[in-house]
Design an enzyme around this catalytic site. Structure first.
Site, PDB file in Angstrom:
ATOM      1  N   GLY A  48     -18.377  42.227 -26.732  1.00 49.20           N
ATOM      2  CA  GLY A  48     -19.397  41.394 -26.104  1.00 49.20           C
ATOM      3  C   GLY A  48     -20.777  41.620 -26.685  1.00 49.20           C
ATOM      4  N   ALA A  49     -20.839  41.767 -28.010  1.00 48.04           N
ATOM      5  CA  ALA A  49     -22.108  42.121 -28.666  1.00 48.04           C
ATOM      6  C   ALA A  49     -22.957  40.913 -29.020  1.00 48.04           C
ATOM      7  CB  ALA A  49     -21.821  42.937 -29.928  1.00 48.04           C
ATOM      8  N   GLY A  52     -26.917  39.653 -24.217  1.00 54.31           N
ATOM      9  CA  GLY A  52     -27.186  40.639 -23.179  1.00 54.31           C
ATOM     10  C   GLY A  52     -27.277  42.067 -23.669  1.00 54.31           C
ATOM     11  N   SER A 179     -20.283  49.089 -13.172  1.00 58.69           N
ATOM     12  CA  SER A 179     -21.364  48.497 -12.370  1.00 58.69           C
ATOM     13  C   SER A 179     -21.426  49.202 -11.022  1.00 58.69           C
ATOM     14  CB  SER A 179     -21.104  47.000 -12.146  1.00 58.69           C
ATOM     15  OG  SER A 179     -21.925  46.481 -11.114  1.00 58.69           O
ATOM     16  N   TYR A 204     -14.679  41.127  -8.754  1.00 60.14           N
ATOM     17  CA  TYR A 204     -15.569  41.778  -9.722  1.00 60.14           C
ATOM     18  C   TYR A 204     -15.694  43.264  -9.391  1.00 60.14           C
ATOM     19  CZ  TYR A 204     -19.607  43.026 -12.527  1.00 60.14           C
ATOM     20  OH  TYR A 204     -20.443  43.650 -13.423  1.00 60.14           O
TER      21      TYR A 204
END
Length: 323
Positions: A48-49, A52, A179, A204
């Site tokens: 996911g680079a 964000g 998270s 999530y």
């Protein structure tokens, strides 16, 4: 006209007050500074680079002379991100490699790992950063609930298939982005795939708790190998992660303003994963969770060894590593 302005001011002030209570202003983040060649000769994979935290992290690693493998689903977005971070890194920088990886497809994960194991002689750091947040109910290619599939199962298989290369590259590190919302979930072993009921917020939180339990069990299994694994909670960061959250049209400007005031920037959010990837302070440290570059105390459900082992065994079966 005056009445409308007054009402808007009162409503706006109320919204900002509410946002301040929900999202207290983040303490100023001190950006990490390492010698320019800290990561020279090291290969780092960041999932996911392309946006964000992942993009900001890839940029910082590039400045430190790392060979950064951007593992992304969206190739055009990854190429644009690569151009941006190369431009910002200056003349003396590392190397960027873009590889396609769709964590919602175990076939894609296997193909990615086959290519990495064939082409890369070593992996110094694997950063499991990519994630989905509160998306509508959808399934992965293999039929898993999307948040569990991408946030946990995809990275679970990815890590397993790269373990031999990580072990041959010791000392090496695995970094898992979780998270603080793990606190609001539990592992629903009776309906792990949310077939009976889907609550996007719960799913999530469940996936982020799964990240922490995965880190716990993996660290136990990696004892004595020279490979460490640690998790982190980045805090509330201004990213595209919340793109599936529905915000009323009229409230969007106020929400954007509040995000500027109360949320971390992607660069701020990237400091803890950068710390876990680079810092000599965490050499040999494993099985911990960090926030703001300091060890974080977790709730009991995130340190439950029996739940971690049970989830591990079930996950192995789900991704095809065991019958």
């Amino acid at each position: 006209m005056a009445t409308a302005v007054l009402v808007a001011a009162v409503v706006g002030g109320g919204v900002l007050l509410l946002m301040r209570r929900l999202f207290p202003r983040q303490a100023a983040v001190k950006l990490l500074r390492y010698p320019a060649d800290t990561m020279r000769g090291k290969t780092v994979i960041v999932t996911g680079a392309n946006c964000g935290i992942g993009k900001a992290l890839a940029g910082e690693l590039l400045k430190l002379r790392a060979r950064v493998i951007m593992a992304c689903r969206d190739q055009p977005s990854a190429e644009e991100a690569a151009r941006d971070i190369r431009k910002q890194a200056g003349q003396e920088q590392g190397e960027v490699v873009i590889k396609h990886l769709d964590l919602a497809s175990l076939r894609s994960v296997r193909k990615f790992c086959e290519e990495i194991n064939e082409e890369e002689s070593k992996i110094d750091v694997l950063i499991n950063n990519a994630g989905l947040y509160q998306c509508p109910y959808t399934k992965t290619e293999e039929g898993f609930e999307m948040q569990l599939g991408v946030n946990h199962l995809g990275h679970f298989l990815l890590t397993h298939l790269l373990l031999d290369r990580l072990k041959s590259s010791t000392p090496s590190r695995i970094v898992v982005v979780s998270s603080k919302l793990y606190k609001y979930g539990h592992i629903n072993f009776d309906d792990l795939n949310s077939e009976r009921n889907y609550n996007k917020s719960f799913c999530y939180s469940q996936s982020k708790l799964a990240n922490l339990l995965f880190t716990l069990e993996l660290s136990r299994q990696l004892e004595g190998t020279g490979v460490t694994v640690n998790a982190l909670t980045p805090g509330i960061v201004r990213t595209r992660l919340g793109r599936h959250v529905q915000i009323p049209l009229l409230a969007k400007p106020l929400f954007y303003l509040a995000s500027l005031l109360f949320f971390k920037s992607p660069l701020d959010g990237a400091q803890t994963p950068l710390y876990l990837a680079c810092s000599p302070e965490v050499e040999g440290v494993s099985g911990k969770c960090f926030a703001n570059c300091e060890e974080e105390q977790l709730m009991d459900k995130a340190t439950d060894e029996q739940a971690a082992k049970r989830l591990w065994d079930i996950s192995r079966r789900m991704v095809g590593l065991a019958n």
